[in-house]
Design a protein around this motif. Structure first.
Motif, short mmCIF file in Angstrom:
data_model
loop_
_atom_site.label_atom_id
_atom_site.label_comp_id
_atom_site.label_asym_id
_atom_site.label_seq_id
_atom_site.Cartn_x
_atom_site.Cartn_y
_atom_site.Cartn_z
N ALA A 132 20.71 2.76 -5.78
CA ALA A 132 20.98 4.03 -5.32
C ALA A 132 19.77 4.88 -5.06
CB ALA A 132 21.85 4.76 -6.35
N GLY A 133 18.65 4.88 -6.17
CA GLY A 133 17.64 5.57 -5.83
C GLY A 133 16.90 5.21 -4.74
N VAL A 134 16.76 3.82 -4.41
CA VAL A 134 16.00 3.32 -3.52
C VAL A 134 16.64 3.60 -2.00
CG1 VAL A 134 15.18 1.08 -2.00
CG2 VAL A 134 14.97 1.11 -4.45
N ILE A 135 17.91 3.65 -2.14
CA ILE A 135 18.78 4.07 -0.78
C ILE A 135 18.55 5.72 -0.54
CG2 ILE A 135 20.88 4.36 0.15
CD1 ILE A 135 21.56 1.68 -0.92
N LEU A 137 16.02 7.61 -1.66
CA LEU A 137 14.82 8.11 -0.94
C LEU A 137 14.49 7.64 0.49
CD1 LEU A 137 11.25 7.66 -2.77
CD2 LEU A 137 11.72 6.25 -0.90
N SER A 138 14.94 6.39 0.65
CA SER A 138 14.46 5.84 2.10
C SER A 138 15.56 6.70 3.05
CB SER A 138 14.90 4.26 2.20
OG SER A 138 13.90 3.51 1.42
N THR A 139 16.72 6.96 2.74
CA THR A 139 17.50 7.71 3.65
C THR A 139 17.08 9.11 3.79
OG1 THR A 139 19.47 6.43 2.87
CG2 THR A 139 19.93 8.43 4.10
N ALA A 140 16.38 9.64 2.82
CA ALA A 140 16.10 11.39 2.93
C ALA A 140 14.66 10.84 3.72
CB ALA A 140 15.68 11.69 1.59
N VAL A 252 6.72 -4.61 -8.98
CA VAL A 252 6.03 -4.35 -7.53
C VAL A 252 6.99 -3.41 -6.79
CG1 VAL A 252 5.45 -5.28 -5.54
CG2 VAL A 252 5.02 -6.51 -7.50
N GLY A 253 8.43 -3.57 -6.80
CA GLY A 253 9.22 -2.84 -6.18
C GLY A 253 9.35 -1.11 -6.69
N GLU A 254 9.22 -1.09 -8.07
CA GLU A 254 9.02 0.49 -8.33
C GLU A 254 7.77 1.24 -8.09
OE1 GLU A 254 9.48 0.57 -12.78
OE2 GLU A 254 11.53 -0.38 -12.69
N VAL A 255 6.58 0.26 -8.11
CA VAL A 255 5.66 0.91 -7.48
C VAL A 255 5.46 0.98 -5.90
CG1 VAL A 255 3.04 0.25 -6.97
CG2 VAL A 255 3.93 -0.43 -8.98
N ALA A 256 6.33 0.19 -5.21
CA ALA A 256 6.52 0.59 -3.76
C ALA A 256 7.23 1.73 -3.49
CB ALA A 256 7.12 -0.65 -3.02
N VAL A 257 8.22 2.00 -4.21
CA VAL A 257 9.10 3.40 -4.12
C VAL A 257 8.44 4.48 -4.57
CG1 VAL A 257 11.19 4.23 -4.92
CG2 VAL A 257 11.31 1.79 -4.40
N LEU A 258 7.97 4.29 -5.73
CA LEU A 258 7.08 5.73 -5.89
C LEU A 258 5.95 6.19 -5.05
CD1 LEU A 258 6.78 4.98 -10.02
CD2 LEU A 258 7.94 6.78 -8.64
N ARG A 259 5.25 4.91 -4.36
CA ARG A 259 4.23 5.35 -3.46
C ARG A 259 4.67 6.11 -2.37
NH1 ARG A 259 1.81 0.26 -1.06
NH2 ARG A 259 3.88 0.20 -0.03
N GLU A 260 5.92 5.96 -2.03
CA GLU A 260 6.71 6.63 -0.79
C GLU A 260 6.85 7.99 -1.16
OE1 GLU A 260 5.70 4.97 1.56
OE2 GLU A 260 5.83 2.98 0.83
N LEU A 285 15.72 17.87 1.55
CA LEU A 285 15.28 16.16 1.64
C LEU A 285 14.39 15.94 1.00
CD1 LEU A 285 15.62 16.02 5.66
CD2 LEU A 285 17.00 15.17 4.20
N MET A 286 13.09 16.88 0.58
CA MET A 286 12.21 16.68 -0.31
C MET A 286 12.77 16.46 -1.94
SD MET A 286 9.72 19.42 1.45
CE MET A 286 8.44 19.63 -0.10
N VAL A 287 13.91 17.24 -2.12
CA VAL A 287 14.30 17.10 -3.33
C VAL A 287 15.02 15.74 -3.60
CG1 VAL A 287 16.13 18.00 -4.84
CG2 VAL A 287 14.78 19.58 -3.69
N ALA A 288 15.67 15.03 -2.40
CA ALA A 288 16.27 14.12 -2.36
C ALA A 288 15.35 12.87 -2.49
CB ALA A 288 17.24 13.86 -1.01
N ILE A 289 14.22 12.87 -1.92
CA ILE A 289 13.06 11.95 -2.31
C ILE A 289 12.36 11.64 -3.78
CG2 ILE A 289 10.84 11.55 -1.57
CD1 ILE A 289 11.26 12.47 1.45
N ALA A 290 12.44 13.03 -4.05
CA ALA A 290 11.81 13.14 -5.60
C ALA A 290 13.25 12.39 -6.39
CB ALA A 290 11.71 14.41 -5.76
N ALA A 291 14.48 12.86 -6.04
CA ALA A 291 15.49 12.27 -7.01
C ALA A 291 15.44 10.60 -6.88
CB ALA A 291 16.77 12.87 -6.67
#
Length: 300
Positions: A132-135, A137-140, A252-260, A285-291
């Motif tokens: 849910a976090g990945v989706i 962040l990417s959606t935002a 690796v996946g967590e690193v990739a998400v945090l980098r964005e 949207l910035m709040v959603a990215i952080a969330a």
């Protein structure tokens, strides 16, 4: 120093250290992206940066890090090709599309594809909350690109090709993130892979930049290219190097998400230092990215 850093691998302290590395890398990446946003041709900027960090890496690979093991050479050459194709697509995207739209599309694609890829390559799995976090962040991030497209009153017809190359660049981000993580984990000393890669792959793009420069009727000042190259080279080594090392210490996946979260920091930099207007929608949207990043990192 290297032995101490490597002793963190597989520990909770190492995971926390990786978190700090990626957040710092995200901030630096936001600055790095701004360098390519300027008036200088993206091909020239990329070439100047690459030749700079390649030259900077020479003394490190000669006198500091160990020589690559035999099995590491195919991984280095494969990484060189992946990075070259990624950079070429990125330059084409920046050339044909508005940066404020293209950049978020690239950064939104990366984590989605990477999380799927590392599941197959490294056997990483994520729970429902993290997905849910990945989706989120990417959606935002994608929504941010859409807001910029509408509010900046850009020609959507001319943006089509730029967005096409932005999507390809997003796949490139996922490809080099996964490949580099494999390379960093395949050697005893991860700094060997990191700095040899910087030195080797930094020589591939500059010839294209030179051909581009030779065909220009009005050439930019050498000082402008050199300044961007040196500053960008230092930032690239710190930012991309930190991310590559972090993949040795954490998923690796967590690193990739945090980098964005670099998209978030880019917006904050624009608001705090460049006095750009954020608005309620962009702030949301910035709040959603952080969330989304928080759910991925702490939802496991």
């Amino acid at each position: 120093m290297t032995d101490w850093v490597l002793s963190l691998e597989g520990t909770e302290l190492g995971r926390r250290f990786a978190f700090v590395l990626v957040i710092v890398a995200a901030i630096l990446h936001a600055v790095f992206g701004a360098l390519q946003k300027g008036k200088l041709d993206p091909y020239l900027t990329r070439g100047a940066i690459d030749i700079s960090y390649s030259l900077m890496s020479i003394p490190i690979v000669l006198f500091v890090v160990p020589w690559p093991e035999p099995h590491l050479w195919p991984l280095l050459f494969g990484a060189m090709i992946i990075h070259f194709v990624y950079k070429l697509c990125q330059a084409m995207a920046y050339e044909r599309g508005d940066y404020t739209v293209v950049y978020p599309v690239v950064r939104g694609m990366g984590p989605l594809i990477t999380v799927v890829a590392v599941g197959y390559v490294f056997g990483e799995d994520y729970n429902t909350l993290q997905w849910a976090g990945v989706i989120c962040l990417s959606t935002a991030i994608f929504a941010l690109a859409g807001v910029n497209l509408v509010q900046n009153k850009l020609d959507r017809r001319t943006m089509g090709v730029g967005l096409f190359f932005a999507v390809l660049t997003g796949f490139g981000v996922a490809a080099y993130t996964t490949w580099d993580a494999y390379g960093v984990r395949a050697t005893v000393n991860p700094f060997t892979f990191i700095f040899w890669l910087f030195m080797l792959e930094g020589v591939l793009f500059p010839p294209i930049s030179y051909l581009r420069l030779s065909r220009m009727a009005k050439k930019p000042a050498f000082s402008a290219m050199a300044t961007r190259g040196v500053i960008g080279g230092l930032i690239a080594i710190a930012s991309f190097g930190a991310v590559m090392f972090a993949t040795r210490l954490d998923k690796v996946g967590e690193v990739a998400v945090l980098r964005e979260t670099s998209v978030l920091f880019a917006a904050l930099i624009g608001w705090l230092f460049l006095k750009e207007k954020v608005g309620l929608l962009r702030a949301g949207l910035m709040v959603a990215i952080a969330a989304g990043a928080i759910l991925v990192e702490f939802g496991g």
